[in-house]
Design an enzyme around this catalytic site. Structure first.
Site, mmCIF file in Angstrom:
data_model
loop_
_atom_site.group_PDB
_atom_site.id
_atom_site.type_symbol
_atom_site.label_atom_id
_atom_site.label_comp_id
_atom_site.label_asym_id
_atom_site.label_seq_id
_atom_site.Cartn_x
_atom_site.Cartn_y
_atom_site.Cartn_z
ATOM 1 N N HIS A 136 -86.727 -12.328 -50.914
ATOM 2 C CA HIS A 136 -88.335 -12.522 -50.691
ATOM 3 C C HIS A 136 -88.671 -11.932 -49.349
ATOM 4 O O HIS A 136 -87.967 -12.339 -48.450
ATOM 5 C CB HIS A 136 -88.840 -14.050 -50.949
ATOM 6 N N CYS A 151 -92.893 -9.148 -53.223
ATOM 7 C CA CYS A 151 -94.039 -10.054 -53.093
ATOM 8 C C CYS A 151 -95.086 -9.265 -52.423
ATOM 9 O O CYS A 151 -94.991 -9.007 -51.397
ATOM 10 C CB CYS A 151 -93.768 -11.229 -52.414
ATOM 11 N N HIS A 165 -93.712 -10.936 -57.355
ATOM 12 C CA HIS A 165 -94.668 -12.026 -57.137
ATOM 13 C C HIS A 165 -95.913 -11.019 -57.129
ATOM 14 O O HIS A 165 -96.015 -10.231 -56.044
ATOM 15 C CB HIS A 165 -94.640 -12.861 -55.953
ATOM 16 N N ASP A 193 -98.572 -15.501 -57.810
ATOM 17 C CA ASP A 193 -98.220 -15.966 -56.729
ATOM 18 C C ASP A 193 -99.304 -17.124 -56.386
ATOM 19 O O ASP A 193 -99.825 -17.377 -57.218
ATOM 20 C CB ASP A 193 -97.656 -15.062 -55.639
ATOM 21 N N HIS A 194 -99.366 -17.293 -55.181
ATOM 22 C CA HIS A 194 -100.475 -18.345 -54.812
ATOM 23 C C HIS A 194 -101.518 -18.029 -55.389
ATOM 24 O O HIS A 194 -102.172 -16.907 -55.486
ATOM 25 C CB HIS A 194 -100.686 -18.475 -53.212
ATOM 26 N N TYR A 221 -100.515 -23.632 -55.176
ATOM 27 C CA TYR A 221 -99.782 -23.815 -56.346
ATOM 28 C C TYR A 221 -100.546 -24.653 -57.405
ATOM 29 O O TYR A 221 -99.904 -25.506 -58.107
ATOM 30 C CB TYR A 221 -98.241 -24.107 -55.997
HETATM 31 C C1 DNO Z 1 -94.618 -17.083 -51.100
HETATM 32 C C2 DNO Z 1 -93.666 -17.701 -51.734
HETATM 33 C C3 DNO Z 1 -92.596 -18.251 -50.971
HETATM 34 C C4 DNO Z 1 -90.824 -18.035 -51.606
HETATM 35 C C5 DNO Z 1 -89.898 -18.311 -50.707
HETATM 36 C C6 DNO Z 1 -88.452 -17.634 -51.463
HETATM 37 O O1 DNO Z 1 -94.998 -15.982 -51.333
HETATM 38 O O2 DNO Z 1 -93.305 -16.891 -52.752
HETATM 39 O O3 DNO Z 1 -92.587 -19.460 -50.569
HETATM 40 O O4 DNO Z 1 -90.861 -18.802 -52.734
HETATM 41 O O5 DNO Z 1 -89.888 -17.411 -49.689
HETATM 42 O O6 DNO Z 1 -87.417 -17.997 -50.897
HETATM 43 MN MN MN Z 2 -94.307 -14.700 -52.946
#
Ligand code: DNO
Ligand code: MN
Length: 374
Positions: A208, A246, A275, A320-321, A334
């Site tokens: 990531h 991501c 993501h 993602d978020h 989340y």
């Molecule tokens: C943020 C999330 C991260 C991710 C970790 C993976 O964009 O997706 O917190 O889960 O960095 O290890």
């Molecule tokens: Mn992410």
């Protein structure tokens, strides 16, 4: 086509239940982790299997792990690293034996993602995660802890747990003087050690990106931009060495052209997990997360999804978020609602892009013919 998933923190830690996730249109499965197991310890196979059955009983698939965290000694290159790598390999074996073929992880020293505000109010009355470099980059990590604690409405950000405050200065000091190339050497050592196991069990590893995608607290960061990703791709030639693309993390730095990164030939075939989320830049080293919709943030989600379709990405994707909307009190980033909206929006983009190109778009996500091919 892409396979839509949703991050779920498990039966004990996530207030969102699987039956709710199951009702999101087009949702195939979840991405989860045994969050109770600290970095460096071995994941017992029976625990993984138990989680998998729990997910499957709810009519969903367990599509990948996020994350098996990498112990700091591995990142630091300490003498003890071989023991921790051995444990990491055992955890991978447990995951592989349970028929799970995707693992997301990161290689950021000391911290996971960093924000200065876990509930920044937006104009529409929702709240979102925000980052203001003017605050963060002027503080020591300890001061940053105090700042976050005051501004987080009682929530914790991963890596910024209250009980870490006292050890954080020492942890950062340990890495002082380590260059990005030193950290890369330690990363390569780790990759070389785990890749044979990933090949044996068919486990795709997706590192990531660093978030935000620039240096913080003087710590080296090696997954911030296209050039960094290419260097990682070249560290180990196994196709199992790949990325979690991501968009929000890479997109925190406006200099990153995400569709261009996706189209880079050394990167595209190694995108194992995506993501997809949006961010709104509000100044230099300043942004807040937004809804997934293109015109609410600074990223063009259509161009991003088009690039993913055009490079033939058929893997697991997740929103993602999200923001906190409709009064939901959720784990920052989340919640259920905004991520659910994100998931359907992304599917809408993919469907339109594929149909427009005359590509197939299955009418049933559960048909075996269309199921995820590992
Ligand atoms: C943020 C999330 C991260 C991710 C970790 C993976 O964009 O997706 O917190 O889960 O960095 O290890
Ligand atoms: Mn992410």
């Amino acid at each position: 086509m892409m396979h839509m998933s949703f991050r779920w923190y498990g039966p004990e830690q996530d207030p969102i239940t699987l039956d709710k996730i199951r009702q999101i249109g087009g949702m195939e499965g979840v991405i989860t982790a045994l969050h109770e197991i600290p970095a460096g310890e071995v994941w017992p196979e029976e625990k993984v299997l138990e989680r998998k059955h729990f997910v499957e009983k709810a009519g969903l698939k367990l599509m990948g792990i996020e994350s098996i965290n990498v112990h700091e000694d591995i990142k630091y290159g300490a003498n003890t690293r071989d023991k921790y790598i051995e444990n990491y390999i055992k955890s991978l074996e447990a995951v592989g034996k349970c028929g799970i073929h995707l693992v997301c992880y990161n290689f950021m020293p000391v911290f996971d993602w960093t924000r200065t505000d876990l509930a920044q109010p937006l104009e529409d009355g929702s709240t979102a995660l925000g980052y203001n470099g003017k605050i963060c980059e002027g503080l020591s990590a300890e001061e940053m802890f105090d700042y976050i604690i005051k501004n987080s409405n009682g929530f914790e950000m991963p890596g910024w747990e209250l009980n870490r405050r006292s050890e954080i200065t020492a942890e950062i000091k340990k890495f002082a003087g380590m260059t990005a190339d030193d950290l890369r050497a330690n990363f390569k050592y780790f990759l070389d050690a785990i890749m044979p196991t990933c090949e044996k069990y068919n486990i795709k590893m997706g590192v990531h990106p660093d978030d935000p995608a620039y240096d913080l607290f003087g710590l080296p960061r090696i997954c911030k931009c296209e050039e960094d990703l290419v260097k990682i791709a070249r560290m180990n030639s196994s196709p199992y060495n790949g990325f979690t693309l991501c968009t929000g993390s890479l997109g925190s730095n406006p200099a990153n052209d995400i569709p261009k990164i996706i189209r880079n030939k050394e990167i595209s075939s190694r995108i194992h997990f995506a993501h997809v989320r949006n961010v709104k830049h509000t100044g230099d080293h300043q942004f807040h997360e937004s809804s997934h919709v293109s015109r609410e943030g600074s990223l063009d989600m259509y161009e991003i999804m088009k690039a993913l379709v055009e490079v033939g990405f058929n893997g697991v994707v997740r929103p993602d978020h999200g923001r906190e909307i409709w009064g939901e009190k959720a784990r920052p980033g989340y919640g259920l609602y905004d991520r659910a909206l994100g998931a359907t929006y992304l599917q809408g983009l993919e469907e339109a892009i594929r149909k427009d190109k005359g590509m197939n778009y299955p009418d049933n996500i559960y048909s075996t013919e269309q199921s995820l091919i590992w």
